[in-house]
Design a protein around this motif. Sequence first.
Motif, PDB file in Angstrom:
ATOM      1  N   TYR A  71       0.842  -1.192   0.000  1.00  0.00           N
ATOM      2  CA  TYR A  71       0.000   0.000   0.000  1.00  0.00           C
ATOM      3  C   TYR A  71       0.878   1.243   0.000  1.00  0.00           C
ATOM      4  O   TYR A  71       1.880   1.303   0.710  1.00  0.00           O
ATOM      5  CB  TYR A  71      -0.900   0.026   1.238  1.00  0.00           C
ATOM      6  CG  TYR A  71      -2.106  -0.871   1.131  1.00  0.00           C
ATOM      7  CD1 TYR A  71      -3.206  -0.504   0.344  1.00  0.00           C
ATOM      8  CD2 TYR A  71      -2.162  -2.074   1.824  1.00  0.00           C
ATOM      9  CE1 TYR A  71      -4.314  -1.324   0.260  1.00  0.00           C
ATOM     10  CE2 TYR A  71      -3.279  -2.899   1.732  1.00  0.00           C
ATOM     11  CZ  TYR A  71      -4.346  -2.514   0.951  1.00  0.00           C
ATOM     12  OH  TYR A  71      -5.449  -3.319   0.861  1.00  0.00           O
ATOM     13  N   HIS A  85     -13.146  -2.746   6.018  1.00  0.00           N
ATOM     14  CA  HIS A  85     -12.460  -2.457   4.747  1.00  0.00           C
ATOM     15  C   HIS A  85     -13.262  -1.356   4.052  1.00  0.00           C
ATOM     16  O   HIS A  85     -14.405  -1.565   3.674  1.00  0.00           O
ATOM     17  CB  HIS A  85     -12.390  -3.723   3.905  1.00  0.00           C
ATOM     18  CG  HIS A  85     -11.595  -3.556   2.651  1.00  0.00           C
ATOM     19  ND1 HIS A  85     -11.645  -4.457   1.627  1.00  0.00           N
ATOM     20  CD2 HIS A  85     -10.717  -2.586   2.265  1.00  0.00           C
ATOM     21  CE1 HIS A  85     -10.829  -4.052   0.653  1.00  0.00           C
ATOM     22  NE2 HIS A  85     -10.271  -2.918   1.013  1.00  0.00           N
ATOM     23  N   HIS A 135     -13.592   1.957   1.338  1.00  0.00           N
ATOM     24  CA  HIS A 135     -13.169   2.743   0.180  1.00  0.00           C
ATOM     25  C   HIS A 135     -14.024   3.998   0.115  1.00  0.00           C
ATOM     26  O   HIS A 135     -15.183   3.995   0.548  1.00  0.00           O
ATOM     27  CB  HIS A 135     -13.299   1.943  -1.113  1.00  0.00           C
ATOM     28  CG  HIS A 135     -12.203   0.942  -1.302  1.00  0.00           C
ATOM     29  ND1 HIS A 135     -11.837   0.456  -2.542  1.00  0.00           N
ATOM     30  CD2 HIS A 135     -11.374   0.334  -0.406  1.00  0.00           C
ATOM     31  CE1 HIS A 135     -10.829  -0.398  -2.408  1.00  0.00           C
ATOM     32  NE2 HIS A 135     -10.538  -0.508  -1.125  1.00  0.00           N
ATOM     33  N   HIS A 163      -8.538   3.493  -0.954  1.00  0.00           N
ATOM     34  CA  HIS A 163      -8.734   2.712   0.268  1.00  0.00           C
ATOM     35  C   HIS A 163      -8.576   3.685   1.438  1.00  0.00           C
ATOM     36  O   HIS A 163      -7.519   4.295   1.597  1.00  0.00           O
ATOM     37  CB  HIS A 163      -7.657   1.618   0.271  1.00  0.00           C
ATOM     38  CG  HIS A 163      -7.602   0.753   1.470  1.00  0.00           C
ATOM     39  ND1 HIS A 163      -7.991  -0.574   1.454  1.00  0.00           N
ATOM     40  CD2 HIS A 163      -7.148   0.999   2.726  1.00  0.00           C
ATOM     41  CE1 HIS A 163      -7.785  -1.096   2.659  1.00  0.00           C
ATOM     42  NE2 HIS A 163      -7.283  -0.165   3.447  1.00  0.00           N
TER      43      HIS A 163
HETATM   44 ZN    ZN Z   1      -9.089  -1.569  -0.043  1.00  0.00          ZN
END
Ligand code: ZN
Length: 144
Positions: free
Chosen positions: A61, A89, A91, A105
């Motif tokens: 990332y 998780h 976005h 993200h």
């Molecule tokens: Zn993600």
Amino acid sequence: MHVREVSLERSFVVRLASGADWRGQLEELAASEGIDAGWFIGLGAVRSAELWYYNQSVGQYEPFAVDEPMEVAACLGNISMLDGEPFAHTHAVLSDPEGSSVAGHLNEAEVFAGEVFVVGFDRPLERRYDPVTDLDLWAIDDAA
Ligand code: ZN
């Protein structure tokens, strides 16, 4: 493709607290309500944010900061268990005064205002390390 049938068991509308972390509050809700699998959508505004981009060629990332107030034009994500803790998780698409957007993200963001709809599933979801992507993905062993 791996598939698991789930049913929507519980649902919540959430007004996020101003000044607190966007993703952290969703994980607090998941922990306090025992949501070990779910999905959410939301909108609102943040004062700042840190987004991540997953560089597929190196398997890492890459974070980038947004240090100005932004609209949360759209936010979606899911809840599953990672290392025994709820992981949201998340976005998001964030937009500036001209309507230009950044997206990615969402690691963290200081909430200005946020409205989120959360549904919890009837069966837990866990993440497990996936060597192909170098990510922790859903451990769904039911191949379809
Ligand atoms: Zn993600």
